[in-house]
Design a protein around this motif. Structure first.
Motif, PDB file in Angstrom:
ATOM      1  N   LEU A   1       0.831  -1.190   0.000  1.00 43.38           N
ATOM      2  CA  LEU A   1       0.000   0.000   0.000  1.00 43.38           C
ATOM      3  C   LEU A   1       0.874   1.251   0.000  1.00 43.38           C
ATOM      4  O   LEU A   1       2.003   1.241   0.509  1.00 43.38           O
ATOM      5  CB  LEU A   1      -0.910   0.032   1.228  1.00 43.38           C
ATOM      6  CG  LEU A   1      -2.064  -0.970   1.280  1.00 43.38           C
ATOM      7  CD1 LEU A   1      -2.772  -0.855   2.625  1.00 43.38           C
ATOM      8  CD2 LEU A   1      -3.050  -0.736   0.143  1.00 43.38           C
ATOM      9  N   PHE A   2       0.318   2.337  -0.540  1.00 48.77           N
ATOM     10  CA  PHE A   2       0.987   3.632  -0.505  1.00 48.77           C
ATOM     11  C   PHE A   2       1.219   4.070   0.930  1.00 48.77           C
ATOM     12  O   PHE A   2       2.241   4.669   1.257  1.00 48.77           O
ATOM     13  CB  PHE A   2       0.121   4.667  -1.249  1.00 48.77           C
ATOM     14  CG  PHE A   2       0.678   6.054  -1.269  1.00 48.77           C
ATOM     15  CD1 PHE A   2       1.638   6.419  -2.207  1.00 48.77           C
ATOM     16  CD2 PHE A   2       0.242   7.008  -0.356  1.00 48.77           C
ATOM     17  CE1 PHE A   2       2.152   7.706  -2.228  1.00 48.77           C
ATOM     18  CE2 PHE A   2       0.757   8.289  -0.371  1.00 48.77           C
ATOM     19  CZ  PHE A   2       1.714   8.644  -1.317  1.00 48.77           C
ATOM     20  N   SER A   3       0.262   3.739   1.804  1.00 47.48           N
ATOM     21  CA  SER A   3       0.354   4.074   3.220  1.00 47.48           C
ATOM     22  C   SER A   3      -0.156   2.893   4.028  1.00 47.48           C
ATOM     23  O   SER A   3      -1.321   2.499   3.887  1.00 47.48           O
ATOM     24  CB  SER A   3      -0.476   5.325   3.528  1.00 47.48           C
ATOM     25  OG  SER A   3      -0.493   5.605   4.907  1.00 47.48           O
ATOM     26  N   GLY A   4       0.693   2.264   4.869  1.00 49.50           N
ATOM     27  CA  GLY A   4       0.279   1.125   5.678  1.00 49.50           C
ATOM     28  C   GLY A   4      -0.792   1.525   6.676  1.00 49.50           C
ATOM     29  O   GLY A   4      -0.669   2.543   7.353  1.00 49.50           O
ATOM     30  N   ARG A   5      -1.864   0.698   6.792  1.00 43.41           N
ATOM     31  CA  ARG A   5      -2.957   1.034   7.703  1.00 43.41           C
ATOM     32  C   ARG A   5      -3.905  -0.157   7.820  1.00 43.41           C
ATOM     33  O   ARG A   5      -3.823  -1.110   7.052  1.00 43.41           O
ATOM     34  CB  ARG A   5      -3.715   2.263   7.216  1.00 43.41           C
ATOM     35  CG  ARG A   5      -4.323   2.136   5.822  1.00 43.41           C
ATOM     36  CD  ARG A   5      -4.337   3.512   5.159  1.00 43.41           C
ATOM     37  NE  ARG A   5      -5.176   3.596   3.981  1.00 43.41           N
ATOM     38  CZ  ARG A   5      -4.723   3.402   2.741  1.00 43.41           C
ATOM     39  NH1 ARG A   5      -3.467   3.064   2.546  1.00 43.41           N
ATOM     40  NH2 ARG A   5      -5.533   3.551   1.713  1.00 43.41           N
ATOM     41  N   TYR A   6      -4.808  -0.081   8.803  1.00 41.93           N
ATOM     42  CA  TYR A   6      -5.837  -1.092   8.958  1.00 41.93           C
ATOM     43  C   TYR A   6      -7.198  -0.436   8.976  1.00 41.93           C
ATOM     44  O   TYR A   6      -7.321   0.783   9.134  1.00 41.93           O
ATOM     45  CB  TYR A   6      -5.613  -1.930  10.224  1.00 41.93           C
ATOM     46  CG  TYR A   6      -5.622  -1.163  11.533  1.00 41.93           C
ATOM     47  CD1 TYR A   6      -6.807  -0.898  12.201  1.00 41.93           C
ATOM     48  CD2 TYR A   6      -4.437  -0.731  12.117  1.00 41.93           C
ATOM     49  CE1 TYR A   6      -6.819  -0.220  13.406  1.00 41.93           C
ATOM     50  CE2 TYR A   6      -4.438  -0.054  13.318  1.00 41.93           C
ATOM     51  CZ  TYR A   6      -5.636   0.205  13.964  1.00 41.93           C
ATOM     52  OH  TYR A   6      -5.631   0.880  15.159  1.00 41.93           O
ATOM     53  N   SER A   7      -8.235  -1.239   8.776  1.00 39.56           N
ATOM     54  CA  SER A   7      -9.631  -0.767   8.763  1.00 39.56           C
ATOM     55  C   SER A   7      -9.902   0.235   7.655  1.00 39.56           C
ATOM     56  O   SER A   7     -10.660   1.191   7.832  1.00 39.56           O
ATOM     57  CB  SER A   7     -10.023  -0.162  10.121  1.00 39.56           C
ATOM     58  OG  SER A   7      -9.967  -1.132  11.132  1.00 39.56           O
ATOM     59  N   ALA A   8      -9.279   0.049   6.503  1.00 40.90           N
ATOM     60  CA  ALA A   8      -9.558   0.896   5.340  1.00 40.90           C
ATOM     61  C   ALA A   8     -10.736   0.332   4.562  1.00 40.90           C
ATOM     62  O   ALA A   8     -10.951  -0.874   4.516  1.00 40.90           O
ATOM     63  CB  ALA A   8      -8.328   0.973   4.441  1.00 40.90           C
ATOM     64  N   GLY A   9     -11.508   1.213   3.923  1.00 38.60           N
ATOM     65  CA  GLY A   9     -12.530   0.773   2.989  1.00 38.60           C
ATOM     66  C   GLY A   9     -11.883   0.378   1.673  1.00 38.60           C
ATOM     67  O   GLY A   9     -10.846   0.932   1.287  1.00 38.60           O
ATOM     68  N   ALA A  10     -12.480  -0.576   0.956  1.00 46.93           N
ATOM     69  CA  ALA A  10     -11.932  -1.023  -0.324  1.00 46.93           C
ATOM     70  C   ALA A  10     -13.058  -1.208  -1.334  1.00 46.93           C
ATOM     71  O   ALA A  10     -14.106  -1.766  -1.004  1.00 46.93           O
ATOM     72  CB  ALA A  10     -11.164  -2.334  -0.151  1.00 46.93           C
ATOM     73  N   VAL A  11     -12.824  -0.745  -2.561  1.00 43.23           N
ATOM     74  CA  VAL A  11     -13.799  -0.881  -3.638  1.00 43.23           C
ATOM     75  C   VAL A  11     -13.068  -1.287  -4.910  1.00 43.23           C
ATOM     76  O   VAL A  11     -11.846  -1.194  -4.999  1.00 43.23           O
ATOM     77  CB  VAL A  11     -14.586   0.432  -3.879  1.00 43.23           C
ATOM     78  CG1 VAL A  11     -15.379   0.820  -2.652  1.00 43.23           C
ATOM     79  CG2 VAL A  11     -13.643   1.572  -4.280  1.00 43.23           C
TER      80      VAL A  11
END
Length: 235
Positions: free
Chosen positions: A158-168
């Motif tokens: 990912l461009f920015s590491g993170r959790y609980s992101a929305g995805a489409v």
């Protein structure tokens, strides 16, 4: 001009039409907390009103599971229930029954993943992993070929590491929006057919996480709704 569309001649003129193979109009949901962690799978028919019905059971009771699908298979991956899991499992959407083991994520014990898919490939971006220690947020993107059983493979970062992101997804691009570590507004994307790191797309109107349940799309437009800004605890 040739628009690469399907057409038929009605005796007077050529008309365009769309053919959707294998789409049943069925929505399948699995897992959650009610109030304890659940392994229940339910389904409903989107084009008719009515209550959901029992479909079967997941192999593990858990919440915060990533999910995606093709027109024939539904996929669940990762999740949490006191501990985190790396399991991937699937069902055949058209026929009720318990889920079946598919394989494992490329990293052990991961939850809060942003997942989406094309008609053939499932994509899992980011999340929070409990092992190897120390527990941490990840920027990993991995993928599966939905029609072929096996473990997920590395796709990129990912461009920015993170959790609980929305995805489409529109079937060509996978797009993630928002997430946590701390709250993010970033939107990034990949082309699903080509393994690579994600590319910056833009920003949400506000930095937030936990909007995966409010993220949806058609083949043109992606929507990120809801989310959470205050303190958050793992389950």
């Amino acid at each position: 001009p040739d628009l690469n569309t399907l057409e038929f001649f009605n005796g007077n003129e050529w008309k365009q039409f769309t053919y959707n193979q294998g789409q049943s109009g069925r929505m399948v949901l699995g897992g959650g907390v009610v109030p304890s962690h659940s392994n229940v799978i339910q389904y409903l028919n989107i084009n008719t009103f009515g209550n959901s019905q029992d479909f079967g059971d997941l192999t593990l009771a858990r919440s915060n599971i990533a999910s995606c699908s093709s027109s024939t298979r539904g996929i669940w991956a990762g999740g949490a229930a006191g501990t985190y899991f790396d399991r991937i499992e699937y069902v055949t959407i058209a026929s009720a029954g318990n889920s079946i083991d598919f394989g494992n994520l490329s990293t052990a014990n991961r939850a809060y993943i942003g997942a989406t898919s094309s008609s053939t490939r499932g994509i899992f971006g980011g999340g929070y992993q409990s092992s190897p220690l120390p527990a941490s947020t990840v920027n990993i993107i991995d993928y599966i070929e939905i029609g072929t059983l096996g473990d997920a493979l590395n796709f990129g970062d990912l461009f920015s590491g993170r959790y609980s992101a929305g995805a489409v997804s529109n079937g060509v691009r996978a797009v993630w929006g928002g997430g946590n570590t701390p709250n993010k507004s970033v939107i990034d994307f990949v082309n699903i057919a080509a393994k690579s790191n994600s590319v910056f797309f833009g920003d949400l109107t506000a930095a937030r996480r936990n909007n995966s349940g409010g993220a949806f799309s058609n083949n043109v437009r992606g929507i990120f709704s809801g989310g959470q800004i205050p303190a958050f605890f793992f389950f």
